[in-house]
Design a protein around this motif. Structure first.
Motif, PDB file in Angstrom:
ATOM      1  N   ALA A 102       0.860  -1.184   0.000  1.00  0.00           N
ATOM      2  CA  ALA A 102       0.000   0.000   0.000  1.00  0.00           C
ATOM      3  C   ALA A 102       0.895   1.233   0.000  1.00  0.00           C
ATOM      4  O   ALA A 102       1.771   1.364   0.864  1.00  0.00           O
ATOM      5  CB  ALA A 102      -0.912   0.006   1.218  1.00  0.00           C
ATOM      6  N   ILE A 103       0.695   2.122  -0.975  1.00  0.00           N
ATOM      7  CA  ILE A 103       1.542   3.311  -1.127  1.00  0.00           C
ATOM      8  C   ILE A 103       0.732   4.545  -0.790  1.00  0.00           C
ATOM      9  O   ILE A 103      -0.388   4.729  -1.273  1.00  0.00           O
ATOM     10  CB  ILE A 103       2.113   3.412  -2.561  1.00  0.00           C
ATOM     11  CG1 ILE A 103       3.049   2.225  -2.837  1.00  0.00           C
ATOM     12  CG2 ILE A 103       2.890   4.716  -2.735  1.00  0.00           C
ATOM     13  CD1 ILE A 103       2.397   1.067  -3.521  1.00  0.00           C
ATOM     14  N   GLY A 104       1.306   5.407   0.046  1.00  0.00           N
ATOM     15  CA  GLY A 104       0.621   6.594   0.528  1.00  0.00           C
ATOM     16  C   GLY A 104       0.484   7.697  -0.498  1.00  0.00           C
ATOM     17  O   GLY A 104       0.929   7.587  -1.650  1.00  0.00           O
ATOM     18  N   ASP A 105      -0.111   8.801  -0.078  1.00  0.00           N
ATOM     19  CA  ASP A 105      -0.437   9.934  -0.939  1.00  0.00           C
ATOM     20  C   ASP A 105       0.829  10.518  -1.577  1.00  0.00           C
ATOM     21  O   ASP A 105       1.757  10.915  -0.870  1.00  0.00           O
ATOM     22  CB  ASP A 105      -1.118  11.031  -0.124  1.00  0.00           C
ATOM     23  CG  ASP A 105      -2.360  10.528   0.616  1.00  0.00           C
ATOM     24  OD1 ASP A 105      -2.396   9.342   0.991  1.00  0.00           O
ATOM     25  OD2 ASP A 105      -3.269  11.335   0.833  1.00  0.00           O
ATOM     26  N   ILE A 106       0.841  10.610  -2.904  1.00  0.00           N
ATOM     27  CA  ILE A 106       2.022  11.099  -3.632  1.00  0.00           C
ATOM     28  C   ILE A 106       1.982  12.612  -3.795  1.00  0.00           C
ATOM     29  O   ILE A 106       3.014  13.286  -3.724  1.00  0.00           O
ATOM     30  CB  ILE A 106       2.119  10.417  -5.018  1.00  0.00           C
ATOM     31  CG1 ILE A 106       2.146   8.894  -4.855  1.00  0.00           C
ATOM     32  CG2 ILE A 106       3.372  10.883  -5.758  1.00  0.00           C
ATOM     33  CD1 ILE A 106       1.986   8.139  -6.175  1.00  0.00           C
ATOM     34  N   HIS A 107       0.834  13.169  -4.051  1.00  0.00           N
ATOM     35  CA  HIS A 107       0.635  14.620  -4.140  1.00  0.00           C
ATOM     36  C   HIS A 107       1.677  15.333  -5.018  1.00  0.00           C
ATOM     37  O   HIS A 107       2.358  16.257  -4.588  1.00  0.00           O
ATOM     38  CB  HIS A 107       0.631  15.242  -2.749  1.00  0.00           C
ATOM     39  CG  HIS A 107      -0.734  15.268  -2.109  1.00  0.00           C
ATOM     40  ND1 HIS A 107      -1.845  15.798  -2.729  1.00  0.00           N
ATOM     41  CD2 HIS A 107      -1.157  14.809  -0.906  1.00  0.00           C
ATOM     42  CE1 HIS A 107      -2.896  15.670  -1.928  1.00  0.00           C
ATOM     43  NE2 HIS A 107      -2.515  15.063  -0.816  1.00  0.00           N
ATOM     44  N   GLY A 108       1.784  14.883  -6.252  1.00  0.00           N
ATOM     45  CA  GLY A 108       2.630  15.594  -7.204  1.00  0.00           C
ATOM     46  C   GLY A 108       4.118  15.480  -6.972  1.00  0.00           C
ATOM     47  O   GLY A 108       4.886  16.255  -7.546  1.00  0.00           O
ATOM     48  N   CYS A 109       4.568  14.518  -6.165  1.00  0.00           N
ATOM     49  CA  CYS A 109       6.005  14.363  -5.853  1.00  0.00           C
ATOM     50  C   CYS A 109       6.582  13.197  -6.635  1.00  0.00           C
ATOM     51  O   CYS A 109       7.036  12.189  -6.055  1.00  0.00           O
ATOM     52  CB  CYS A 109       6.197  14.168  -4.353  1.00  0.00           C
ATOM     53  SG  CYS A 109       5.725  15.597  -3.367  1.00  0.00           S
ATOM     54  N   ASP A 110       6.597  13.330  -7.945  1.00  0.00           N
ATOM     55  CA  ASP A 110       7.111  12.238  -8.776  1.00  0.00           C
ATOM     56  C   ASP A 110       8.576  11.950  -8.506  1.00  0.00           C
ATOM     57  O   ASP A 110       9.030  10.814  -8.679  1.00  0.00           O
ATOM     58  CB  ASP A 110       6.910  12.579 -10.261  1.00  0.00           C
ATOM     59  CG  ASP A 110       7.261  11.419 -11.168  1.00  0.00           C
ATOM     60  OD1 ASP A 110       6.531  10.401 -11.119  1.00  0.00           O
ATOM     61  OD2 ASP A 110       8.275  11.505 -11.896  1.00  0.00           O
ATOM     62  N   HIS A 111       9.335  12.944  -8.065  1.00  0.00           N
ATOM     63  CA  HIS A 111      10.761  12.729  -7.817  1.00  0.00           C
ATOM     64  C   HIS A 111      11.009  11.729  -6.684  1.00  0.00           C
ATOM     65  O   HIS A 111      12.111  11.173  -6.576  1.00  0.00           O
ATOM     66  CB  HIS A 111      11.447  14.057  -7.480  1.00  0.00           C
ATOM     67  CG  HIS A 111      10.969  14.687  -6.220  1.00  0.00           C
ATOM     68  ND1 HIS A 111       9.757  15.322  -6.116  1.00  0.00           N
ATOM     69  CD2 HIS A 111      11.546  14.779  -4.980  1.00  0.00           C
ATOM     70  CE1 HIS A 111       9.595  15.790  -4.886  1.00  0.00           C
ATOM     71  NE2 HIS A 111      10.662  15.464  -4.181  1.00  0.00           N
ATOM     72  N   LEU A 112       9.997  11.467  -5.854  1.00  0.00           N
ATOM     73  CA  LEU A 112      10.141  10.482  -4.776  1.00  0.00           C
ATOM     74  C   LEU A 112       9.805   9.065  -5.226  1.00  0.00           C
ATOM     75  O   LEU A 112      10.128   8.102  -4.518  1.00  0.00           O
ATOM     76  CB  LEU A 112       9.239  10.858  -3.595  1.00  0.00           C
ATOM     77  CG  LEU A 112       9.511  12.211  -2.923  1.00  0.00           C
ATOM     78  CD1 LEU A 112       8.495  12.454  -1.815  1.00  0.00           C
ATOM     79  CD2 LEU A 112      10.936  12.277  -2.380  1.00  0.00           C
ATOM     80  N   MET A 113       9.182   8.940  -6.387  1.00  0.00           N
ATOM     81  CA  MET A 113       8.735   7.624  -6.833  1.00  0.00           C
ATOM     82  C   MET A 113       9.865   6.661  -7.181  1.00  0.00           C
ATOM     83  O   MET A 113       9.812   5.491  -6.797  1.00  0.00           O
ATOM     84  CB  MET A 113       7.780   7.779  -8.014  1.00  0.00           C
ATOM     85  CG  MET A 113       6.417   8.332  -7.636  1.00  0.00           C
ATOM     86  SD  MET A 113       5.427   7.124  -6.748  1.00  0.00           S
ATOM     87  CE  MET A 113       5.009   5.987  -8.079  1.00  0.00           C
ATOM     88  N   PRO A 114      10.911   7.068  -7.918  1.00  0.00           N
ATOM     89  CA  PRO A 114      11.962   6.095  -8.253  1.00  0.00           C
ATOM     90  C   PRO A 114      12.603   5.464  -7.027  1.00  0.00           C
ATOM     91  O   PRO A 114      12.834   4.251  -6.990  1.00  0.00           O
ATOM     92  CB  PRO A 114      12.971   6.932  -9.054  1.00  0.00           C
ATOM     93  CG  PRO A 114      12.157   8.023  -9.652  1.00  0.00           C
ATOM     94  CD  PRO A 114      11.135   8.362  -8.607  1.00  0.00           C
ATOM     95  N   GLY A 115      12.888   6.279  -6.016  1.00  0.00           N
ATOM     96  CA  GLY A 115      13.503   5.733  -4.809  1.00  0.00           C
ATOM     97  C   GLY A 115      12.587   4.761  -4.097  1.00  0.00           C
ATOM     98  O   GLY A 115      13.028   3.698  -3.618  1.00  0.00           O
ATOM     99  N   LEU A 116      11.300   5.097  -3.997  1.00  0.00           N
ATOM    100  CA  LEU A 116      10.362   4.196  -3.335  1.00  0.00           C
ATOM    101  C   LEU A 116      10.226   2.891  -4.111  1.00  0.00           C
ATOM    102  O   LEU A 116      10.243   1.803  -3.521  1.00  0.00           O
ATOM    103  CB  LEU A 116       8.993   4.867  -3.196  1.00  0.00           C
ATOM    104  CG  LEU A 116       7.939   3.999  -2.506  1.00  0.00           C
ATOM    105  CD1 LEU A 116       8.256   3.830  -1.030  1.00  0.00           C
ATOM    106  CD2 LEU A 116       6.546   4.574  -2.698  1.00  0.00           C
ATOM    107  N   LEU A 117      10.090   2.975  -5.428  1.00  0.00           N
ATOM    108  CA  LEU A 117       9.935   1.764  -6.227  1.00  0.00           C
ATOM    109  C   LEU A 117      11.193   0.899  -6.164  1.00  0.00           C
ATOM    110  O   LEU A 117      11.097  -0.344  -6.179  1.00  0.00           O
ATOM    111  CB  LEU A 117       9.612   2.134  -7.675  1.00  0.00           C
ATOM    112  CG  LEU A 117       8.236   2.788  -7.883  1.00  0.00           C
ATOM    113  CD1 LEU A 117       8.084   3.264  -9.321  1.00  0.00           C
ATOM    114  CD2 LEU A 117       7.107   1.827  -7.515  1.00  0.00           C
ATOM    115  N   GLU A 118      12.356   1.531  -6.048  1.00  0.00           N
ATOM    116  CA  GLU A 118      13.586   0.758  -5.889  1.00  0.00           C
ATOM    117  C   GLU A 118      13.587   0.002  -4.565  1.00  0.00           C
ATOM    118  O   GLU A 118      13.975  -1.180  -4.506  1.00  0.00           O
ATOM    119  CB  GLU A 118      14.805   1.688  -5.968  1.00  0.00           C
ATOM    120  CG  GLU A 118      16.133   0.961  -5.878  1.00  0.00           C
ATOM    121  CD  GLU A 118      17.315   1.895  -6.045  1.00  0.00           C
ATOM    122  OE1 GLU A 118      18.450   1.456  -5.735  1.00  0.00           O
ATOM    123  OE2 GLU A 118      17.117   3.050  -6.474  1.00  0.00           O
TER     124      GLU A 118
END
Length: 261
Positions: free
Chosen positions: A26-42
């Motif tokens: 379960a992934i929390g609210d991203i709110h336009g912060c795409d720059h945090l996505m690569p690190g989380l997915l890694e």
């Protein structure tokens, strides 16, 4: 009075074991912060690989877990367009990925449907950043309805028909075993099928104070927590990405939660 107090009914408690029908992130609210996505997915990939190795060593069979996003992909941060494009690509590459609707996606759709009425309110809640991420500027808050309609038309073109259709099709709730996933919360007195759209997207006044009596766990975002942890059948995953720089995921499996801040 003291005598009556002694016999007051005990406060309800929650003791149901966590028993999803399948493991999932379960992934929390991203709110336009795409720059945090690569690190989380890694980090999710690292956990996924470890779980696969352990599961195959014990059971001789592959292990899998889907991604479930709890909504609020847009607004607040500056990269809403990139987030929406990334999520759609994830679903194309990994069809089991599930994206729920949040109240900010609802406000975006309301702007598309009734721009003059809904536009100024959406701007106050972060819509300004979302429109900017698509290269569209809104009119002044006090502009007449026709100016908001013109801005809506420009935004709709930039958004694209496939993305608008994707947003409109986002589900409000998902359940596996005794775990339901929603954006904001649930009315503890109602079963999942009887929850209102407003409750699922905006929350309920009894959600954090009254435990459920049906043994269901509720995984949710919407409300920012400093340190996510299971409590009385509730499992929050929103750590305020746009304000804190922390985007959190939780691997939820039978009897266990592993957070990935």
């Amino acid at each position: 009075m003291r005598f009556l107090t002694r016999f007051r009914a005990p406060k309800p408690t929650f003791s149901s074991p966590l028993a999803p029908g399948e493991p999932f992130f379960a992934i929390g609210d991203i709110h336009g912060c795409d720059h945090l996505m690569p690190g989380l997915l890694e980090r999710i990939d690292e956990i996924y690989a470890r779980q696969q190795d352990q599961h195959e060593a014990r059971n001789g069979a592959p292990w899998s877990a889907r991604l479930v996003f709890v909504g609020d992909y847009v607004d607040r941060g500056d990269q809403s367009a990139a987030v929406l494009h990334r999520l759609q690509a994830l679903q194309r590459d990994h069809p089991s990925t599930l994206c729920l609707m949040g109240n900010h996606e609802q406000m975006l759709l309301q702007f598309l449907d009734t721009p003059g009425e809904s536009g100024p309110r959406w701007m106050r809640y972060g819509g300004l950043q979302t429109m900017a991420s698509f290269g569209v500027a809104p009119p002044a808050a006090t502009a007449p309805a026709d100016k908001w309609e013109e801005a809506r038309d420009r935004f709709r073109t930039a958004l694209g028909a496939p993305t608008e259709a994707w947003l409109r099709a986002l589900p409000l709730i998902w359940q596996t075993g005794n775990v339901i996933v929603v954006h904001a919360g649930a009315d503890p007195a109602r079963p999942p099928a009887k929850q209102s759209e407003a409750t699922l997207l905006w929350g309920h006044s009894d959600f954090t104070s009254t435990p459920r009596t049906d043994g269901l766990w509720v995984v949710h975002g919407h409300t920012i927590v400093e340190q996510p942890r299971p409590e009385m059948g509730r499992l929050p995953v929103d750590t305020g990405a746009y304000a804190t720089g922390r985007l959190t995921a939780a691997l939820i499996s039978p009897g266990k939660v592993e957070f990935t801040p």
